[in-house]
Design a protein around this motif. Sequence first.
Motif, PDB file in Angstrom:
ATOM      1  N   TRP A 106       0.805  -1.225   0.000  1.00  8.91           N
ATOM      2  CA  TRP A 106       0.000   0.000   0.000  1.00  8.91           C
ATOM      3  C   TRP A 106       0.836   1.273   0.000  1.00  8.91           C
ATOM      4  CZ3 TRP A 106      -3.477  -2.016   4.510  1.00  8.91           C
ATOM      5  CH2 TRP A 106      -4.491  -2.833   4.000  1.00  8.91           C
ATOM      6  N   TYR A 119      -0.486   4.357  -2.142  1.00 13.57           N
ATOM      7  CA  TYR A 119      -1.341   5.357  -1.498  1.00 13.57           C
ATOM      8  C   TYR A 119      -0.583   6.366  -0.645  1.00 13.57           C
ATOM      9  CZ  TYR A 119      -4.746   1.839  -2.876  1.00 13.57           C
ATOM     10  OH  TYR A 119      -5.487   0.939  -3.591  1.00 13.57           O
ATOM     11  N   ILE A 141      -1.910   6.241   4.266  1.00 11.28           N
ATOM     12  CA  ILE A 141      -2.453   4.914   4.561  1.00 11.28           C
ATOM     13  C   ILE A 141      -2.414   4.629   6.061  1.00 11.28           C
ATOM     14  CG2 ILE A 141      -0.377   3.481   4.351  1.00 11.28           C
ATOM     15  CD1 ILE A 141      -3.718   2.717   2.755  1.00 11.28           C
ATOM     16  N   ALA A 186      -8.348   0.918   2.563  1.00  7.50           N
ATOM     17  CA  ALA A 186      -7.517   0.080   1.720  1.00  7.50           C
ATOM     18  C   ALA A 186      -7.898  -1.379   1.923  1.00  7.50           C
ATOM     19  CB  ALA A 186      -6.050   0.302   2.059  1.00  7.50           C
ATOM     20  N   HIS A 234      -8.804   0.595  -3.054  1.00  4.21           N
ATOM     21  CA  HIS A 234      -9.155   1.479  -1.951  1.00  4.21           C
ATOM     22  C   HIS A 234     -10.572   1.968  -2.210  1.00  4.21           C
ATOM     23  CE1 HIS A 234      -9.104   4.667   0.987  1.00  4.21           C
ATOM     24  NE2 HIS A 234      -7.928   4.241   1.407  1.00  4.21           N
TER      25      HIS A 234
END
Length: 122
Positions: free
Chosen positions: A62, A66, A70, A104, A120
């Motif tokens: 992630w 992101y 996150i 997520a 997400h």
Amino acid sequence: MKNKILSAFIPLLLLISYDISAQEKGDKKIVYERSNVYVDDPLPNNLVPNKQTAIKIAEAVWLPIYGKKIYNEKPFTAELTSSGIWIVKGTLKDLDLGAKGGVAYIEIQKSDCKILKIYHGK
């Protein structure tokens, strides 16, 4: 003269062929050899053995996608399905205040750590 060249060339040829065969043997590596010595053997069907490992893998995947935002979705939860897939999700904050948004989500195969799905919510 011809005999001198041959006598010098043959040992050189043998030395070169020995070097090549040694390299070929060196390239044949055993990446993993199953042994009955270890009871908690993590391979080959248990690369993601527990929740903590699944969460760490999810974070590692992630983060580049992101970014550090996150971490606003902590704590992450992980559940193992009956088919051997870890489902790791973030936690939506401020549910009491009627917050909208998504978290997520990732699916990781327990046996070989393959990422099956990632997204997400909105």
